[in-house]
Design a protein around this motif. Structure first.
Motif, PDB file in Angstrom:
ATOM      1  N   CYS A  46       6.782  17.593 -75.293  1.00 52.20           N
ATOM      2  CA  CYS A  46       5.803  16.534 -74.950  1.00 52.20           C
ATOM      3  C   CYS A  46       6.271  15.197 -75.520  1.00 52.20           C
ATOM      4  CB  CYS A  46       4.429  16.889 -75.483  1.00 52.20           C
ATOM      5  SG  CYS A  46       3.742  18.404 -74.825  1.00 52.20           S
ATOM      6  N   GLU A  99       9.875  16.392 -71.414  1.00 51.41           N
ATOM      7  CA  GLU A  99       8.740  15.666 -70.833  1.00 51.41           C
ATOM      8  C   GLU A  99       8.567  16.056 -69.365  1.00 51.41           C
ATOM      9  OE1 GLU A  99       6.230  13.566 -71.968  1.00 51.41           O
ATOM     10  OE2 GLU A  99       5.655  13.740 -69.866  1.00 51.41           O
ATOM     11  N   ASN A 125       3.613  16.393 -80.199  1.00 51.16           N
ATOM     12  CA  ASN A 125       2.331  15.685 -80.202  1.00 51.16           C
ATOM     13  C   ASN A 125       1.799  15.820 -78.777  1.00 51.16           C
ATOM     14  OD1 ASN A 125       0.136  14.053 -80.459  1.00 51.16           O
ATOM     15  ND2 ASN A 125       1.290  12.136 -80.486  1.00 51.16           N
TER      16      ASN A 125
HETATM   17  C1  LIG Z   1       0.230  12.546 -76.468  1.00 44.74           C
HETATM   18  S1  LIG Z   1       1.609  12.261 -75.431  1.00 44.74           S
HETATM   19  C2  LIG Z   1       2.797  12.258 -76.739  1.00 44.74           C
HETATM   20  C3  LIG Z   1       3.975  11.394 -76.579  1.00 44.74           C
HETATM   21  C4  LIG Z   1       4.869  11.293 -77.831  1.00 44.74           C
HETATM   22  N1  LIG Z   1       5.279  12.591 -78.326  1.00 44.74           N
HETATM   23  C5  LIG Z   1       4.192  10.510 -78.944  1.00 44.74           C
HETATM   24  O1  LIG Z   1       3.850  11.079 -79.982  1.00 44.74           O
HETATM   25  O2  LIG Z   1       4.001   9.304 -78.770  1.00 44.74           O
HETATM   26  C6  LIG Z   1       1.831  13.876 -74.698  1.00 44.74           C
HETATM   27  C7  LIG Z   1       2.957  13.973 -73.654  1.00 44.74           C
HETATM   28  O3  LIG Z   1       3.098  15.351 -73.269  1.00 44.74           O
HETATM   29  C8  LIG Z   1       3.465  15.427 -71.901  1.00 44.74           C
HETATM   30  N2  LIG Z   1       3.174  16.807 -71.442  1.00 44.74           N
HETATM   31  C9  LIG Z   1       1.955  17.379 -71.264  1.00 44.74           C
HETATM   32  N3  LIG Z   1       2.074  18.667 -70.870  1.00 44.74           N
HETATM   33  C10 LIG Z   1       3.416  18.912 -70.811  1.00 44.74           C
HETATM   34  C11 LIG Z   1       4.176  20.081 -70.466  1.00 44.74           C
HETATM   35  N4  LIG Z   1       3.574  21.225 -70.116  1.00 44.74           N
HETATM   36  N5  LIG Z   1       5.525  19.998 -70.500  1.00 44.74           N
HETATM   37  C12 LIG Z   1       6.142  18.831 -70.866  1.00 44.74           C
HETATM   38  N6  LIG Z   1       5.463  17.689 -71.196  1.00 44.74           N
HETATM   39  C13 LIG Z   1       4.116  17.736 -71.161  1.00 44.74           C
HETATM   40  C14 LIG Z   1       2.599  14.338 -71.273  1.00 44.74           C
HETATM   41  O4  LIG Z   1       3.097  13.951 -70.003  1.00 44.74           O
HETATM   42  C15 LIG Z   1       2.693  13.224 -72.337  1.00 44.74           C
HETATM   43  O5  LIG Z   1       3.750  12.339 -72.082  1.00 44.74           O
END
Ligand SMILES: C[S@@+](CC[C@H](N)C(=O)[O-])C[C@H]1O[C@@H](n2cnc3c(N)ncnc32)[C@H](O)[C@@H]1O
Length: 292
Positions: A121, A144, A194
């Motif tokens: 994520c 991502e 996260n």
């Molecule tokens: C809260 S954001 C966190 C971004 C970064 N890690 C930060 O701390 O700023 C969560 C991210 O997880 C991605 N995400 C959600 N479900 C996912 C999945 N099943 N596989 C990959 N990415 C995913 C979303 O698209 C989003 O960009």
């Protein structure tokens, strides 16, 4: 050319932002002024007077902030500890509380040479880049699913690599896709995440509701829709003795540690508070052969 006092200009901007309900009106007014002047916020005192061109440019930015556009979207960047990432529409803005998870993660792998790290994520890739910045010997992957967030991650990863730092390796796709990370199963020293974790009906500020992608923020009725499968995937990625850190909502200080404790292969489950004393992230370790 007429010049006016920066202090007076700032005061009127603070009032305008307060009237619009901006929670951090003073800091934001100062950050925007510093941005227009091209100086750090701490050096604003060295510019007592500003000209008409400044006032015009500054007014335009203050107006956007008063419309509850996030400060970081106006500035075009956000910080996580010592690193800066570009942000804008289509990607989650890294939050200061995540710095604690990064600090913990860096300490967890302090004694591991050439560690393999997977940031699930990854969004802007901020966590992955922050770890790679202090561990140039690490191989760091960022995962991502959302194409728009992935484009921001690519931009940030390329920019940091051009600055001479170790390049983070991005994998675009859903971490639950068994093919996406199969080559990393059982090889990873550290998994960070996260994920989206806010329960669906939680009221959020306009900056979040209108500008953070909802797929990055909300995690279903109890906020655990993404965390549940993530625990399984992370446990599979870790090598024996490898570490896991997952950020969570402050209402999940029992439920997320319980998910980790429910996995036989994970031990040393500990929940950690943020600086405001609220439960914020959980850590665990994959058991080693011989561990009881
Ligand atoms: C809260 S954001 C966190 C971004 C970064 N890690 C930060 O701390 O700023 C969560 C991210 O997880 C991605 N995400 C959600 N479900 C996912 C999945 N099943 N596989 C990959 N990415 C995913 C979303 O698209 C989003 O960009």
């Amino acid at each position: 050319m007429t010049r006016e006092s920066l202090r007076v200009t700032l005061l009127s901007a603070v009032r305008r932002l307060e009237d619009a309900g901006v929670p951090s009106a003073r800091v934001d007014a100062e950050e925007l002024a510093a941005h227009v002047l091209g100086v750090p916020r701490t050096r604003l005192g060295l510019t007592p007077l500003v000209d008409g061109e400044f006032v015009e440019r500054y007014d335009a930015l203050v107006q956007r902030r008063a419309q509850r556009i996030p400060l970081q979207h106006i500035l075009g960047e956000a910080s996580l500890g010592s690193i800066t990432v570009e942000v804008g529409p289509g990607v989650f803005i890294p939050r200061p509380e995540t710095e604690l998870l990064v600090d913990w993660a860096v300490k967890a792998i302090a004694d591991v040479t050439r560690p393999v790290v997977v940031d699930l994520c990854t969004g802007t890739a901020a966590i992955a880049l922050a770890i790679a910045a202090v561990r140039p010997d690490a191989t760091v992957y960022g995962v991502e699913r959302d194409p728009s967030a992935l484009a921001w991650a690519r931009r940030n990863v390329d920019r940091h690599a051009q600055a001479g730092r170790t390049k983070v390796r991005l994998r675009g796709g859903d971490f639950t896709d068994p093919r996406l990370l199969a080559d990393l199963d059982g090889t990873t020293d550290l998994v960070t995440a996260n994920p989206p974790y806010v329960p669906d009906d939680t009221p959020v500020e306009p900056e979040v509701a209108d500008h953070d992608p909802s797929v990055a923020v909300f995690g279903g009725a109890d906020g655990l829709d993404v965390i549940r499968p993530l625990v399984n995937v992370a446990a599979g990625l870790l090598k024996p003795g490898g570490w896991l850190a997952i950020e969570h909502d402050d209402t999940q200080g029992d439920s997320v540690p319980a998910l980790l404790s429910g996995r036989r292969v994970l031990a040393e489950v500990v929940d950690h508070d943020d600086l405001a004393g609220r439960p914020r992230f959980v850590t665990a370790r994959r058991v080693r052969i011989g561990d009881s």
